[in-house]
Scaffold this active site. Sequence first.
Site, PDB file in Angstrom:
ATOM      1  N   CYS A   1       0.765  -1.682   0.262  1.00 33.35           N
ATOM      2  CA  CYS A   1      -0.279  -0.240   0.003  1.00 33.35           C
ATOM      3  C   CYS A   1       0.995   1.245   0.237  1.00 33.35           C
ATOM      4  CB  CYS A   1      -0.654   0.116   0.989  1.00 33.35           C
ATOM      5  SG  CYS A   1      -0.681   0.028   2.980  1.00 33.35           S
TER       6      CYS A   1
ATOM      7  N   HIS B   1      -5.336   0.129  -0.737  1.00 36.08           N
ATOM      8  CA  HIS B   1      -5.944  -1.283  -0.145  1.00 36.08           C
ATOM      9  C   HIS B   1      -8.073  -1.819  -0.611  1.00 36.08           C
ATOM     10  CE1 HIS B   1      -4.183   1.079   2.525  1.00 36.08           C
ATOM     11  NE2 HIS B   1      -3.729   0.023   3.142  1.00 36.08           N
TER      12      HIS B   1
ATOM     13  N   ASP C   1      -7.578   5.444  -1.608  1.00 44.34           N
ATOM     14  CA  ASP C   1      -6.937   4.963  -0.661  1.00 44.34           C
ATOM     15  C   ASP C   1      -6.331   3.928  -1.713  1.00 44.34           C
ATOM     16  OD1 ASP C   1      -7.056   2.424   0.851  1.00 44.34           O
ATOM     17  OD2 ASP C   1      -9.017   2.325   1.607  1.00 44.34           O
TER      18      ASP C   1
END
Length: 466
Positions: free
Chosen positions: A113, A355, A353
Site C-alpha cells: 500500500c 487497499h 485508498d
Amino acid sequence: MENKGTDEVEKLKTKFLSAWHNVKYSWALKSKTYFSRNSPVFLLGKCYHFKADDEDSPTESCSTEVCDAPSATGGDDVEAFRRDFASRVWLTYREEFPALPGSSLTSDCGWGCMLRAGQMMLAQALILHFLGRDWTWSEALALQPLDTETWTTSAAKRLVASLEASLQGERPSDPGPMLHAPGAPGRAEEADIHQREVYHRTLVSWLGDSPQAQLGVHRLVELGLVSGKRAGDWYGPAVVAHILRKAVEEATDPGLSGITAYVSQDCTVYSADVIDSHQSCVAGGADALPLTDSRAVIIFIPVRLGGEKTNPEYFSFVKSILSLEYCIGIIGGKPKQACYFVGFQDDSLIYMDPHYCQSFVDVSTNHFPLQSYHCPSPKKMPFSKMDPSCTIGFYSRSVQDYQTISHELSKVLLPSANEKYPAFTFMQGHGRDYNLSAELTPEKREWPFIRDPQSAAATAGDFVLL
C-alpha cells in the site's frame, strides 16, 4: 530433494496467502462519503464551495454520490470537485501481474500500500509537469461507483481458480474480468486535447505493473532490494521517498529526462542541492556547460508530526500544505494502513485508498483501459487518526519556482505558540557543507534510513511502519 519439497511448500503457502489477500481487498463497500455544504473543500491547492446561493441551512451535508444535483454555484462546484478528484491517478493493489524481482509474488495485496501511495504522489507530480493543475480527464464523470456485489463475486471466483491452480501446480487461466478498452474515437479532437490524452496514457503506462514500466511496482521493489526491503515487506514513507527518487533519477525513457527528484535530509531542505538538481549539463565531457532551469524537481520531505500520535498543533500546518497548488500531496495514513492524502474539509482529511485489489492491466498494449486507474469515490478520515510519520511532496518546475516555494513555505513553517519546532526547515548551501555524511559509508549515505539489523536502537531516519 528435501530443499525442493520445502520450496514447493513455500510456493504453495505464498499462493494461498495471495489468494486470501485478493479476496480480502476485493471487497469494495459501497459507503458514502459525506461533505458539509457549509465549509470549503480543498483538493491539492484548489478550493471548492458546495453551498448554493439560496441555501441557508447550517446542517446540510451531501455525499459524493448524491450531491451532484444541479444547484446554483454549489452544484457547479460539486461537479467540478468530482471531476477534479476523479482525474487524479489512482494506484491500487493488483493481482496476476508478472512475478516481482527476487520473489514468486504476482500480487502486492496486503503489503504494497505505501508503494502504491507513493506512486500516486509521483503521478500527481507528472500531471503537473506534463498537463498542468487545471487538467481533468474527459471521462472522469463517467466513472461508475465501485460495486460490492460484482467485485466480491468475481473475487470469490478468482479464489477458487487460484486454489485449484495451486493444487495443480499451475496458474489460473482466467485472471478475472478485465475492463474493455474504449471504442474508437468518433470525431477528431483538437490537437492539444489529443496531445494531453497521449501524455495521460503515457504517464499511466510508466506506473504500470510490468518489469518494463519505468516507475512501476516491479522497478520500485527492485530498488528496494538495495535497502534490504523485499517483495512482501511493508515499506515506510521515508523508505518510499528514497526509492521514488532513485526510480525517477534512473528512468531511461526520454520523456522523463526533464524531471528529477530530491529527498530532504533530517527534515532539512538544502537550497543549493535543490538548485543543482534543477540544472543539467550538455553532453561534452569535462567541458559540459550547465543548462540552468532545464529540469523540474520533485521534492520529497519525510517528516514526523508528533510522537506516538500526530500532534494537534500540526493540523493547521497540514491544511496549509494541502492548500498549495504546487503540493503533490502527502503519503502516510493510519497505523498499518497507508494512503495518499490529497485534501481536507474542516477536521477531516480527504484521501485516496490503495487497499482495493484489481486485475492486472497490460499497459504495453495500445488503448489499454484507463478506468481502473481513476477513483470515483473520495474517502475522509479525521486528522486525529493520521499517523505522525509521513512524506510531503512538492513539484518545482524551475529555480524561480523553487525560490517562490521556499519563501512561501517558510511562512507556513513558522512555529506556533505551543509547537516550538517546525515540521521541516530550509537551509542555504549544500547538505555536505554541514558535514552530515562524513562518517557514512557510500551505501549508508545513499540510504540514510538503513540501520544495523543487529541493533535494536532506532536511528533518526526510522519511521513508524504503516
